[in-house]
Design a protein around this motif. Structure first.
Motif, PDB file in Angstrom:
ATOM      1  N   GLY A 187      49.816  22.155  77.395  1.00 55.06           N
ATOM      2  CA  GLY A 187      50.194  22.144  75.869  1.00 55.06           C
ATOM      3  C   GLY A 187      51.596  22.594  75.544  1.00 55.06           C
ATOM      4  O   GLY A 187      51.849  22.657  74.391  1.00 55.06           O
ATOM      5  N   LYS A 188      52.466  22.776  76.729  1.00 51.87           N
ATOM      6  CA  LYS A 188      53.962  23.293  76.529  1.00 51.87           C
ATOM      7  C   LYS A 188      54.084  24.388  75.726  1.00 51.87           C
ATOM      8  O   LYS A 188      55.340  24.607  75.339  1.00 51.87           O
ATOM      9  N   GLY A 189      53.304  25.446  75.549  1.00 56.26           N
ATOM     10  CA  GLY A 189      53.336  26.499  74.865  1.00 56.26           C
ATOM     11  C   GLY A 189      52.481  26.782  73.865  1.00 56.26           C
ATOM     12  O   GLY A 189      51.460  25.922  73.801  1.00 56.26           O
ATOM     13  N   THR A 190      52.611  27.971  73.126  1.00 55.14           N
ATOM     14  CA  THR A 190      51.533  28.357  72.110  1.00 55.14           C
ATOM     15  C   THR A 190      52.166  28.750  70.965  1.00 55.14           C
ATOM     16  O   THR A 190      53.203  29.861  71.006  1.00 55.14           O
ATOM     17  N   TRP A 191      51.571  28.212  69.883  1.00 51.73           N
ATOM     18  CA  TRP A 191      51.976  28.968  68.522  1.00 51.73           C
ATOM     19  C   TRP A 191      50.869  29.923  68.032  1.00 51.73           C
ATOM     20  O   TRP A 191      49.680  29.424  68.252  1.00 51.73           O
ATOM     21  N   THR A 192      51.118  31.012  67.708  1.00 47.37           N
ATOM     22  CA  THR A 192      50.317  32.195  67.432  1.00 47.37           C
ATOM     23  C   THR A 192      50.348  32.637  66.058  1.00 47.37           C
ATOM     24  O   THR A 192      51.574  33.147  65.819  1.00 47.37           O
ATOM     25  N   ALA A 249      51.741  23.830  71.623  1.00 45.82           N
ATOM     26  CA  ALA A 249      53.084  23.551  71.036  1.00 45.82           C
ATOM     27  C   ALA A 249      53.022  22.017  71.090  1.00 45.82           C
ATOM     28  O   ALA A 249      53.988  21.608  69.950  1.00 45.82           O
ATOM     29  N   THR A 250      52.135  21.327  71.501  1.00 52.73           N
ATOM     30  CA  THR A 250      52.260  19.893  71.177  1.00 52.73           C
ATOM     31  C   THR A 250      51.648  19.576  70.013  1.00 52.73           C
ATOM     32  O   THR A 250      51.499  18.145  69.399  1.00 52.73           O
ATOM     33  N   THR A 251      51.051  20.446  69.316  1.00 52.42           N
ATOM     34  CA  THR A 251      50.505  20.218  67.935  1.00 52.42           C
ATOM     35  C   THR A 251      51.582  19.471  67.085  1.00 52.42           C
ATOM     36  O   THR A 251      52.941  20.030  66.941  1.00 52.42           O
ATOM     37  N   PRO A 252      51.121  18.508  66.227  1.00 57.91           N
ATOM     38  CA  PRO A 252      52.349  17.841  65.386  1.00 57.91           C
ATOM     39  C   PRO A 252      53.021  18.739  64.579  1.00 57.91           C
ATOM     40  O   PRO A 252      52.202  19.500  63.840  1.00 57.91           O
ATOM     41  N   VAL A 253      54.253  18.562  64.336  1.00 58.91           N
ATOM     42  CA  VAL A 253      54.975  19.661  63.503  1.00 58.91           C
ATOM     43  C   VAL A 253      54.419  19.627  62.101  1.00 58.91           C
ATOM     44  O   VAL A 253      54.584  20.648  61.343  1.00 58.91           O
ATOM     45  N   GLU A 254      53.968  18.405  61.545  1.00 58.47           N
ATOM     46  CA  GLU A 254      53.882  18.366  60.091  1.00 58.47           C
ATOM     47  C   GLU A 254      52.587  19.210  59.727  1.00 58.47           C
ATOM     48  O   GLU A 254      52.365  19.639  58.802  1.00 58.47           O
ATOM     49  N   LEU A 255      51.396  19.128  60.820  1.00 55.05           N
ATOM     50  CA  LEU A 255      50.502  20.093  60.598  1.00 55.05           C
ATOM     51  C   LEU A 255      50.612  21.465  60.457  1.00 55.05           C
ATOM     52  O   LEU A 255      50.222  22.208  59.629  1.00 55.05           O
ATOM     53  N   PRO A 306      42.347  16.307  75.252  1.00 53.78           N
ATOM     54  CA  PRO A 306      43.111  16.409  74.221  1.00 53.78           C
ATOM     55  C   PRO A 306      44.783  16.427  74.497  1.00 53.78           C
ATOM     56  O   PRO A 306      45.042  17.339  75.285  1.00 53.78           O
ATOM     57  N   HIS A 307      45.438  15.979  73.717  1.00 52.87           N
ATOM     58  CA  HIS A 307      46.847  16.304  73.485  1.00 52.87           C
ATOM     59  C   HIS A 307      47.369  17.579  73.152  1.00 52.87           C
ATOM     60  O   HIS A 307      48.227  18.038  73.465  1.00 52.87           O
ATOM     61  N   TRP A 308      46.394  18.077  71.966  1.00 50.97           N
ATOM     62  CA  TRP A 308      46.655  19.275  71.484  1.00 50.97           C
ATOM     63  C   TRP A 308      45.380  19.957  70.822  1.00 50.97           C
ATOM     64  O   TRP A 308      44.454  19.168  70.752  1.00 50.97           O
ATOM     65  N   GLN A 309      45.326  21.233  70.895  1.00 50.50           N
ATOM     66  CA  GLN A 309      44.141  21.925  70.399  1.00 50.50           C
ATOM     67  C   GLN A 309      44.658  23.102  69.481  1.00 50.50           C
ATOM     68  O   GLN A 309      45.645  23.752  69.721  1.00 50.50           O
ATOM     69  N   ALA A 310      43.677  23.282  68.637  1.00 52.35           N
ATOM     70  CA  ALA A 310      43.838  24.428  67.629  1.00 52.35           C
ATOM     71  C   ALA A 310      42.673  25.424  67.850  1.00 52.35           C
ATOM     72  O   ALA A 310      41.650  24.807  67.597  1.00 52.35           O
ATOM     73  N   ARG A 311      42.766  26.606  67.964  1.00 57.13           N
ATOM     74  CA  ARG A 311      41.756  27.699  68.065  1.00 57.13           C
ATOM     75  C   ARG A 311      41.698  28.410  67.046  1.00 57.13           C
ATOM     76  O   ARG A 311      42.872  29.312  66.774  1.00 57.13           O
TER      77      ARG A 311
END
Length: 233
Positions: free
Chosen positions: A41-46, A65-71, A158-163
């Protein structure tokens, strides 16, 4: 991505390794980026909210970190709006959100996503191409239990995940899901798009700035010298 007025008292910090954090002036909100280049995931946003500074989180949202920047940008914008509403109200909107959960998934149904409800207290929403999904645990017993799991790409890889934990305001989840199903065209270079999903692309004529003209996603301004570096999309 960071919709916070850093010039108006929002503290921020960044380490030499690239970990960055921003805080609300009341120190009850914190959003952090931790790069992990060797992680899929290249890292984590929290994003976390605390009823009192430095206390345990009352709710938390974690994103690859792979979550699209627009989201993430849509989410941070809604978070700042909620913070302002909380600040100028006699209600604690950051912790007492009464928005029903369906506000987060009715837009998915309106867009034609399927809906599967199970007797174990969970429900799952999927688009026709199965390249994303929203899993909701509506029968939660703990505010710290994961209530939402959202992903992009194939369910098995998945390419990215949100929890997202159950105490999180529904308004924030809804901002994320509405952005998820947006049909606004995005500017991407080939390397930004996973190989196995490229056949699902719809092309549109670019009307905005070219990728070379657009600033990359950045953590907040660093407290010390040196530019910040954000996650790659």
């Amino acid at each position: 991505m960071w919709s916070f007025p850093f010039s108006e008292g929002w503290p921020s910090a960044q380490t030499e390794e690239g970990t960055a954090a921003a805080f609300s002036p009341c120190l009850r909100l914190q959003t952090t980026y931790e790069p992990q280049p060797d992680n899929p995931g290249k890292g984590t946003w929290t994003i976390s909210a605390h009823r009192a500074p430095f206390s345990s989180p009352a709710w938390q949202m974690r994103f690859d970190a792979t979550t699209p920047v627009e989201l993430l940008q849509s989410l941070h914008t809604e978070l700042f709006d909620l913070y302002l509403e909380d600040r100028h109200s006699d209600r604690d909107w950051l912790f007492e959100d009464e928005t029903p959960a369906q506000e987060a998934y009715v837009p998915l149904l309106a867009r034609g996503w399927s809906h599967d409800v199970k007797t174990d207290g969970t429900q799952t929403f999927l688009p026709a191409d199965r390249l994303a999904g929203v899993h909701h645990r509506y029968a939660t017993t703990s505010p710290h239990e994961r209530a939402w799991w959202i992903w992009g790409g194939h369910h098995s890889e998945p390419h990215w995940q949100a929890r997202i934990t159950s105490g999180t305001p529904t308004a924030l989840v809804a901002a994320f899901t509405v952005s998820l199903i947006s049909t606004d065209p995005l500017i991407r270079i080939v390397n930004d798009v996973p190989l196995h999903t490229r056949r699902n692309l719809y092309l549109a004529t670019a009307t905005g700035k070219s990728p070379a003209d657009r600033p990359a996603a950045q953590p907040p301004p660093a407290a010390g010298p040196g530019p910040g570096t954000g996650p790659s999309r």
